[in-house]
Design an enzyme around this catalytic site. Structure first.
Site, short mmCIF file in Angstrom:
data_model
loop_
_atom_site.label_atom_id
_atom_site.label_comp_id
_atom_site.label_asym_id
_atom_site.label_seq_id
_atom_site.Cartn_x
_atom_site.Cartn_y
_atom_site.Cartn_z
N GLU A 116 0.85 -1.20 0.00
CA GLU A 116 0.00 0.00 0.00
C GLU A 116 0.88 1.24 0.00
OE1 GLU A 116 -2.97 -0.37 3.11
OE2 GLU A 116 -3.49 -2.37 2.41
N HIS A 239 -9.08 9.28 2.82
CA HIS A 239 -8.65 8.20 1.94
C HIS A 239 -8.86 8.67 0.51
CE1 HIS A 239 -8.13 4.33 0.07
NE2 HIS A 239 -7.80 3.80 1.24
N ARG A 285 -0.65 8.81 1.57
CA ARG A 285 -2.06 9.11 1.37
C ARG A 285 -2.41 10.59 1.31
NH1 ARG A 285 -5.52 4.92 4.83
NH2 ARG A 285 -4.78 3.30 3.43
N HIS A 346 -11.46 9.30 6.49
CA HIS A 346 -11.20 7.87 6.68
C HIS A 346 -10.69 7.53 8.07
CE1 HIS A 346 -10.15 3.83 5.42
NE2 HIS A 346 -8.88 4.01 5.71
N ARG A 381 -1.04 8.82 9.13
CA ARG A 381 -0.88 7.38 9.39
C ARG A 381 -0.44 6.64 8.13
NH1 ARG A 381 -4.70 2.86 8.84
NH2 ARG A 381 -5.76 4.37 7.55
#
Ligand code: SIN
Length: 532
Positions: A116, A239, A285, A346, A381
């Site tokens: 990811e 997200h 992200r 998110h 994160r």
């Protein structure tokens, strides 16, 4: 009056794991406001980031986490959680949790690791694209087999009862909690001196979110009202890829799709991420979400797309059954056409400030999972680090709860009974729903991916007025889950705005046009808010 040695609020991975670990040492209540599997955990698609492969190392995972966190991670928290990950994973496997494996030549099997954004290696353990559901179900099965645990479903925490609130002059500490029993409409007092907040995040504070309806920030709001310190609430993670479809408003298109080569494209099939970051679609992200937001604003498009059509249908069906089938039901064949996506709220990277045993600044109150701020995430994160954090902290919190430092306090305090408000007038329900919508829209419009002082100030003024209105409602009428959630939502929205106003720089997930650069000199620190 009900009394338990441990009261846990929330039935996701954090709450259930802690409950299982302390059950042999005392009575446990798991309080959950809907059904036990109505949790954010059950919706987690990606998986659990953990170092398990010979090609990976703790140092690399630590470095990726620190890089994503944009200078605000607590290095000790990062090292502890990452290095204790394999042990936490083993406890899940011992409970029967499955992770996908792949068969190598010669018939050997190894974990099938996903990749990811922001990860330099494949390290995400997963079960197809329904990892959270698999973990949640195995934990619930184990809870059902455990005699000492009582699950109070359809019960919602109202407020903590502390010695301070009762007027004691001794050290302030938790002695119980008021809980609304939805079936009876009665608010009950539960006595405990060890209360573990595991209520998850606050995605529903925004109009568009990948979270289930239960994510209304209840834990942070209750802890705030009780006087615990709250940290870093300005860092709300958006997200980049939530499905854009009128019938499925909160459906996530996992980042693991990009890990398998999914490209981010516009309506004409043109890739755009290379213009924003060298890692392209697998950049951290915050960068990907801002890039999509910028492309949508620049072109006026309602959405962008993720294109995974280079993979054959049988692969997608096997690896991403949930995404494949959900999209197919909406007439999107992901093996043949790009998937429309937009960014959506998110994950809450801040929360109730805790140490590495989940202890908060209020004695008797512990917090774990998304509701807590341990220092692992910093300003952003790293994908799939959250289930890891919840698992490791649940184990550490359970051990901590049994240490003399936190051991049982002689709690014979008489808890006062709840005084209910007056009967509820049906016509007032419209105010509740209106205020819900108003908060979520104003947070989306004024406190979203890109912020400014002016928008934040506007949000702050409006939220103060709403807060007053909601308080009147709260005291004047018989409370319901909707009233409690609205009150919590408004409190958490205000905490996000106040924290964002306090950070006069851009860092990680907090980006403001008024201070577009990082300011290491003045803002290389957590934002801590404390009510008293
Ligand atoms: C995803 O599957 O993209 C979500 C994973 C995460 O948020 O950690």
């Amino acid at each position: 009056m009900k009394a338990f040695d441990f009261v846990i609020l929330g039935s996701g991975v954090a709450g259930l794991t802690t409950g299982l670990k302390v059950a042999e040492h005392g009575t446990v209540a798991i309080v959950t406001k809907r059904k036990p599997n109505d949790s954010n955990t059950a919706w987690a698609q990606g998986g659990v980031a953990c170092v398990t492969s010979a090609e990976d190392s703790f140092e690399l995972h630590i470095q990726d986490t620190l890089t994503a966190g944009a200078g605000l991670c607590d290095p000790e928290a990062v090292r502890t959680i990452i290095t204790e990950g394999p042990k936490a994973i083993q406890s899940l496997v011992d409970l029967g949790v499955h992770f996908d494996e792949r068969v190598l030549e010669g018939g050997h099997r190894e974990l099938d690791l996903g990749r990811e954004g922001g990860h330099s290696k494949r390290r995400v353990l997963h079960y197809h694209d329904t990892t959270g559901r698999e973990i949640e179900q195995r934990l619930l099965d184990a809870v059902a087999r455990t005699a000492n645990i009582t699950v109070l479903e359809d019960h919602m925490g109202v407020d903590l009862i502390t010695t301070g609130k009762l007027g004691f002059t001794t050290e302030d500490r938790v002695v119980g909690i008021y809980v609304l029993n939805e079936a009876t409409g009665i608010v009950e007092s539960i006595r405990t001196d060890r209360l573990i907040m595991a209520t998850g995040g606050c995605g529903k504070v925004y109009l568009y979110s990948t979270n289930p309806d239960v994510a209304t920030g209840d834990g942070v709001a209750m802890a705030w009202r009780a006087g615990a310190s709250i940290a870093n609430m300005e860092f709300i993670q958006f997200h980049p890829t939530c499905l854009f479809h009128p019938e499925e408003k909160s459906f996530l298109i996992s980042e693991a799709i990009r890990g398998e080569g999914g490209k981010l494209v516009d309506a004409f099939g043109r890739e755009f991420m290379a213009r924003y970051h060298k890692l392209g679609a697998l950049a951290p992200r915050d960068i990907v979400a801002r890039a999509i937001d910028a492309e949508m604003k620049r072109t006026g498009a309602k959405c962008m797309y993720i294109d995974i059509t280079h993979k054959p249908a049988h692969f997608l069906q096997e690896r991403f059954p949930n995404i494949f089938e959900t999209c197919a039901r909406l007439n999107i064949d992901i093996s043949r056409q790009p998937i429309p996506i937009v960014p959506a709220a998110h994950y809450q990277c801040g929360g109730i400030k805790t140490d590495l045993n989940g202890a908060t600044t209020l004695r008797g109150l512990f917090a774990i999972g998304e509701v807590a701020c341990t220092g692992l995430h910093g300003a952003n994160r790293l994908a799939s680090n959250s289930l890891l954090e919840a698992l490791v902290l649940a184990g550490r919190c359970a051990e901590g709860l049994l240490k003399p430092k936190y051991s049982k306090y002689h709690n014979d305090v008489d808890l006062p009974e709840w005084r209910p408000g007056q009967a509820q007038h049906v016509d007032e329900m419209v105010v509740i729903f209106h205020n819900w919508d108003e908060i979520r829209r104003l947070m989306w419009d004024y406190v979203g991916i890109v912020r400014t002082n002016k928008r934040l100030q506007r949000a702050s003024t409006r939220l103060r007025n709403l807060q007053r209105e909601i308080q009147e409602f709260y005291w004047g009428f018989k409370i319901t889950t909707e009233v409690l959630e609205l009150r919590n939502l408004c409190t958490v929205a205000s905490l996000i705005v106040d924290s964002a106003l306090a950070r006069k720089e851009s860092r990680g997930l907090h980006f403001t046009l008024d201070y577009p650069d990082m300011n290491e000199l003045h803002f290389h620190r957590d934002t801590i808010l404390k009510r008293y």
